[in-house]
Design a protein around this motif. Sequence first.
Motif, PDB file in Angstrom:
ATOM      1  N   LEU A   4     113.453  38.548  22.361  1.00 51.39           N
ATOM      2  CA  LEU A   4     114.048  39.081  21.142  1.00 51.39           C
ATOM      3  C   LEU A   4     115.550  39.136  21.386  1.00 51.39           C
ATOM      4  O   LEU A   4     116.054  40.030  22.070  1.00 51.39           O
ATOM      5  N   ASP A   5     116.241  38.157  20.881  1.00 52.57           N
ATOM      6  CA  ASP A   5     117.691  38.037  21.031  1.00 52.57           C
ATOM      7  C   ASP A   5     118.331  39.109  20.146  1.00 52.57           C
ATOM      8  O   ASP A   5     118.280  39.023  18.924  1.00 52.57           O
ATOM      9  N   SER A   6     118.934  40.107  20.776  1.00 56.48           N
ATOM     10  CA  SER A   6     119.443  41.249  20.016  1.00 56.48           C
ATOM     11  C   SER A   6     120.787  41.007  19.356  1.00 56.48           C
ATOM     12  O   SER A   6     121.303  41.902  18.671  1.00 56.48           O
ATOM     13  N   HIS A   7     121.365  39.814  19.537  1.00 61.06           N
ATOM     14  CA  HIS A   7     122.706  39.600  18.985  1.00 61.06           C
ATOM     15  C   HIS A   7     122.906  38.132  18.613  1.00 61.06           C
ATOM     16  O   HIS A   7     123.496  37.354  19.364  1.00 61.06           O
ATOM     17  N   LEU A   8     122.431  37.779  17.459  1.00 57.77           N
ATOM     18  CA  LEU A   8     122.537  36.412  16.942  1.00 57.77           C
ATOM     19  C   LEU A   8     123.398  36.412  15.693  1.00 57.77           C
ATOM     20  O   LEU A   8     123.241  37.272  14.816  1.00 57.77           O
ATOM     21  N   HIS A   9     124.306  35.450  15.606  1.00 52.53           N
ATOM     22  CA  HIS A   9     125.108  35.255  14.399  1.00 52.53           C
ATOM     23  C   HIS A   9     124.648  33.990  13.680  1.00 52.53           C
ATOM     24  O   HIS A   9     124.227  33.012  14.318  1.00 52.53           O
ATOM     25  N   LEU A  10     124.740  34.004  12.378  1.00 48.05           N
ATOM     26  CA  LEU A  10     124.487  32.837  11.531  1.00 48.05           C
ATOM     27  C   LEU A  10     125.570  32.822  10.471  1.00 48.05           C
ATOM     28  O   LEU A  10     125.987  33.885   9.988  1.00 48.05           O
ATOM     29  N   TRP A  11     126.032  31.628  10.100  1.00 46.04           N
ATOM     30  CA  TRP A  11     126.981  31.569   8.993  1.00 46.04           C
ATOM     31  C   TRP A  11     127.008  30.168   8.398  1.00 46.04           C
ATOM     32  O   TRP A  11     126.584  29.192   9.007  1.00 46.04           O
ATOM     33  N   ASP A  12     127.529  30.114   7.192  1.00 44.40           N
ATOM     34  CA  ASP A  12     127.690  28.854   6.464  1.00 44.40           C
ATOM     35  C   ASP A  12     128.969  28.956   5.650  1.00 44.40           C
ATOM     36  O   ASP A  12     128.994  29.594   4.588  1.00 44.40           O
ATOM     37  N   PRO A  13     130.079  28.345   6.129  1.00 45.20           N
ATOM     38  CA  PRO A  13     131.355  28.451   5.419  1.00 45.20           C
ATOM     39  C   PRO A  13     131.335  27.842   4.021  1.00 45.20           C
ATOM     40  O   PRO A  13     132.232  28.129   3.220  1.00 45.20           O
ATOM     41  N   ALA A  14     130.328  27.011   3.725  1.00 45.81           N
ATOM     42  CA  ALA A  14     130.218  26.477   2.374  1.00 45.81           C
ATOM     43  C   ALA A  14     129.627  27.502   1.412  1.00 45.81           C
ATOM     44  O   ALA A  14     129.712  27.334   0.191  1.00 45.81           O
ATOM     45  N   LEU A  16     129.756  31.285   2.172  1.00 51.69           N
ATOM     46  CA  LEU A  16     130.521  32.519   2.233  1.00 51.69           C
ATOM     47  C   LEU A  16     131.862  32.268   2.915  1.00 51.69           C
ATOM     48  O   LEU A  16     132.063  31.220   3.536  1.00 51.69           O
ATOM     49  N   THR A  17     132.773  33.235   2.826  1.00 50.82           N
ATOM     50  CA  THR A  17     134.125  33.099   3.367  1.00 50.82           C
ATOM     51  C   THR A  17     134.228  33.822   4.699  1.00 50.82           C
ATOM     52  O   THR A  17     133.912  35.013   4.802  1.00 50.82           O
ATOM     53  N   ALA A  54     133.808  37.799   4.391  1.00 55.32           N
ATOM     54  CA  ALA A  54     134.769  38.592   3.633  1.00 55.32           C
ATOM     55  C   ALA A  54     134.152  39.941   3.261  1.00 55.32           C
ATOM     56  O   ALA A  54     132.964  40.012   2.928  1.00 55.32           O
ATOM     57  N   PRO A  55     134.917  41.033   3.340  1.00 58.86           N
ATOM     58  CA  PRO A  55     134.349  42.364   3.144  1.00 58.86           C
ATOM     59  C   PRO A  55     133.551  42.523   1.856  1.00 58.86           C
ATOM     60  O   PRO A  55     132.505  43.188   1.855  1.00 58.86           O
ATOM     61  N   GLU A  56     134.016  41.890   0.790  1.00 53.57           N
ATOM     62  CA  GLU A  56     133.304  42.036  -0.486  1.00 53.57           C
ATOM     63  C   GLU A  56     132.001  41.252  -0.515  1.00 53.57           C
ATOM     64  O   GLU A  56     131.211  41.386  -1.468  1.00 53.57           O
ATOM     65  N   GLU A  61     125.976  38.359   2.385  1.00 53.68           N
ATOM     66  CA  GLU A  61     125.669  37.898   3.733  1.00 53.68           C
ATOM     67  C   GLU A  61     124.275  38.353   4.146  1.00 53.68           C
ATOM     68  O   GLU A  61     123.457  37.562   4.633  1.00 53.68           O
ATOM     69  N   ALA A  62     123.985  39.647   3.963  1.00 55.55           N
ATOM     70  CA  ALA A  62     122.679  40.170   4.356  1.00 55.55           C
ATOM     71  C   ALA A  62     121.562  39.547   3.532  1.00 55.55           C
ATOM     72  O   ALA A  62     120.476  39.236   4.051  1.00 55.55           O
ATOM     73  N   GLN A  63     121.804  39.341   2.239  1.00 55.83           N
ATOM     74  CA  GLN A  63     120.783  38.723   1.384  1.00 55.83           C
ATOM     75  C   GLN A  63     120.518  37.281   1.791  1.00 55.83           C
ATOM     76  O   GLN A  63     119.361  36.830   1.810  1.00 55.83           O
ATOM     77  N   TRP A  64     121.570  36.548   2.135  1.00 46.50           N
ATOM     78  CA  TRP A  64     121.387  35.156   2.562  1.00 46.50           C
ATOM     79  C   TRP A  64     120.570  35.096   3.845  1.00 46.50           C
ATOM     80  O   TRP A  64     119.629  34.295   3.951  1.00 46.50           O
ATOM     81  N   VAL A  65     120.910  35.940   4.818  1.00 53.55           N
ATOM     82  CA  VAL A  65     120.164  35.924   6.077  1.00 53.55           C
ATOM     83  C   VAL A  65     118.710  36.320   5.841  1.00 53.55           C
ATOM     84  O   VAL A  65     117.797  35.721   6.427  1.00 53.55           O
ATOM     85  N   ALA A  66     118.469  37.295   4.983  1.00 54.13           N
ATOM     86  CA  ALA A  66     117.085  37.665   4.669  1.00 54.13           C
ATOM     87  C   ALA A  66     116.332  36.476   4.080  1.00 54.13           C
ATOM     88  O   ALA A  66     115.136  36.289   4.358  1.00 54.13           O
ATOM     89  N   SER A  67     117.023  35.644   3.310  1.00 56.50           N
ATOM     90  CA  SER A  67     116.357  34.506   2.662  1.00 56.50           C
ATOM     91  C   SER A  67     115.982  33.405   3.661  1.00 56.50           C
ATOM     92  O   SER A  67     115.090  32.591   3.380  1.00 56.50           O
ATOM     93  N   ILE A  68     116.658  33.369   4.810  1.00 62.61           N
ATOM     94  CA  ILE A  68     116.349  32.342   5.825  1.00 62.61           C
ATOM     95  C   ILE A  68     115.759  32.977   7.093  1.00 62.61           C
ATOM     96  O   ILE A  68     115.689  32.336   8.140  1.00 62.61           O
ATOM     97  N   ALA A  69     115.343  34.227   6.996  1.00 58.84           N
ATOM     98  CA  ALA A  69     114.866  34.949   8.173  1.00 58.84           C
ATOM     99  C   ALA A  69     113.662  34.272   8.808  1.00 58.84           C
ATOM    100  O   ALA A  69     113.589  34.131  10.034  1.00 58.84           O
ATOM    101  N   GLU A  70     112.703  33.852   8.006  1.00 55.90           N
ATOM    102  CA  GLU A  70     111.506  33.230   8.571  1.00 55.90           C
ATOM    103  C   GLU A  70     111.868  31.938   9.304  1.00 55.90           C
ATOM    104  O   GLU A  70     111.364  31.662  10.402  1.00 55.90           O
ATOM    105  N   ALA A  71     112.773  31.171   8.730  1.00 58.94           N
ATOM    106  CA  ALA A  71     113.144  29.887   9.323  1.00 58.94           C
ATOM    107  C   ALA A  71     113.973  30.047  10.591  1.00 58.94           C
ATOM    108  O   ALA A  71     114.014  29.137  11.428  1.00 58.94           O
TER     109      ALA A  71
END
Length: 295
Positions: A4-14, A16-17, A54-56, A61-71
């Motif tokens: 269980l990797d306790s510190h994983l980052h995911l992002w997509d600059p296309a 989110l900012t 971006a703060p706003e 960000e959280a919703q996007w990660v939840a949408s790809i959580a299974e994958a």
Amino acid sequence: MRILDSHLHLWDPARLTYDWLEGPLQARFAEAEVAQARRADDEHSAIFVQAGAAPEQFLLEAQWVASIAEATGVRGIVAGVPLDAGEATERDLDAVRQIPLVVGVRHLLQDEPAGLARTDAFLDGARALAARDLTFDACVRTVDQLHDVAALAAAVPDLRIVLDHLGKPAVGTAGAPEAPTAEWVAALRALAAHGRVFCKLSGLPAEAGGDWSPAQVAPFLDEALTAFGSERLMLGSDWPVSAVAASGSSEGGGAGVDADAIGGWTDAVATWAAARGIDVDAVMRANAERFYGLA
């Protein structure tokens, strides 16, 4: 190995900012990329930690990660919420709690002035966090900030806190290693005196600029073990931040991202834990499950 990797980052600059991205990190790191970065013979799951959108866009960000959580094997989400914003903090905490898999929050302290975590506004936000049974990821850069987190733990004893990246000590490089400083050791032990505080074995490859070795980082892992005990340590890959190869540059040149960064760090921590005679499965999986309420 079950991880269980306790510190994983995911992002997509296309999508989110992320103003901080540069060099090899200025690319998409999501489903396909993390699948390629993991070794097929390990059983992987992860905690996603907010990645500086971006703060706003903290909810997006959280919703996007939840949408790809299974994958991506994400079992828990640590969302980015400022804790010193008064009523806005309370509203934001209520909003992120509605997102599936959110287990905690990170207000990134490393770029804030020392002392912020001691202010009344921040303490009010921390109490609101604890009242909602959400965890706090503390990411700091300085010894002063480590002491701030210890003061936070004392002021809000119900808050579950985990220290990211061992507090980002100076570790040098594989060829020119630095020893743990007395100031960092003392601050780490002061923080660990609070029993609800855990520590992530993560981020040291990034602090070494990608030029690291197991022998170089072992003294820092040993100090964490002395301070926290094996039952409050957890593995974190800090992928892809800690995957930038030593020959990569902030201008985007060089080798870029190490394809086996997750496996290399996982091996180093597991080998170290086995050599110290501690419960490898606890460090690699079970402690993080318990801290984030997934057990």
